[in-house]
Design a protein around this motif. Sequence first.
Motif, PDB file in Angstrom:
ATOM      1  N   THR A 250       0.838  -1.202   0.000  1.00 49.34           N
ATOM      2  CA  THR A 250       0.000   0.000   0.000  1.00 49.34           C
ATOM      3  C   THR A 250       0.877   1.258   0.000  1.00 49.34           C
ATOM      4  O   THR A 250       0.356   2.369  -0.038  1.00 49.34           O
TER       5      THR A 250
ATOM      6  N   LEU B  83      -8.200   5.988  -2.497  1.00 50.48           N
ATOM      7  CA  LEU B  83      -7.591   6.717  -1.382  1.00 50.48           C
ATOM      8  C   LEU B  83      -6.811   7.958  -1.799  1.00 50.48           C
ATOM      9  O   LEU B  83      -6.884   8.994  -1.131  1.00 50.48           O
TER      10      LEU B  83
ATOM     11  N   ILE C 112      -7.445  11.690  -0.167  1.00 48.44           N
ATOM     12  CA  ILE C 112      -6.423  12.220   0.743  1.00 48.44           C
ATOM     13  C   ILE C 112      -5.807  13.496   0.172  1.00 48.44           C
ATOM     14  O   ILE C 112      -5.531  14.450   0.907  1.00 48.44           O
TER      15      ILE C 112
END
Length: 227
Positions: free
Chosen positions: A39, A186, A190
């Motif tokens: 990740t 994500l 973010i």
Amino acid sequence: MRNKIRMIAYDAILIAIIILFTFVDYLGYINLGVISFTTIHIIVLIGASLFGYKRGMIYGFIFGLSSLLKALSYPGTANYFFINPFVSILPRVLFGFLAGLTFDLFKKYFSQKTFNILVAPASGVLTFIHTLLTMLCLYLFGILDPFKISAALGLTPLIENGEIMTTLISFISIGSVCEIIAAALLTGGIYLIISKNFKIGLVSEGNFKRKNIETNKNVEKPNSMDN
């Protein structure tokens, strides 16, 4: 001077997060059987979207270096193949560079609103490119060999049954799809949170307007010649 200090602080935070993700189990590397997926590329994408290709290369290098250290610390799994710096570091540096360059170009040619929309799908595509770069380096440096892989991972029986390539492709495909989806979901969110709250990584509206003016002038020139 203040901007330099602030940039050093941002670098320190992102690098610390990469290191933290590297050595905390199931945070930066998720094991799926004998294969592990990451990740950490999401952190590189976030840094590249905020600060451009130069910082993207730095974060990519730290990503690769942490991958190398992880491989040296836990060589008994698929991490074994990343002991080679041309496999662990090189594709990650290229990935960070391409990610930053892509986002820099988006900021040059698109408005902030459009850029916000493009970050998510671009992150998914860039993650796929990261997978391709890693596999290419594995192939170029002689590691992507079913016999070597099976021996290192204790999967020799699969060779005898002729199932090793099917198994590996299945693992890699599943992991790659998960990495792409995670990055797309994500990174964009973010980026929006950080850019809006800290006012960093935003599109320079002055440059964007100037580019639009230049484009309009180029379009108008042929029309004026026709008249």
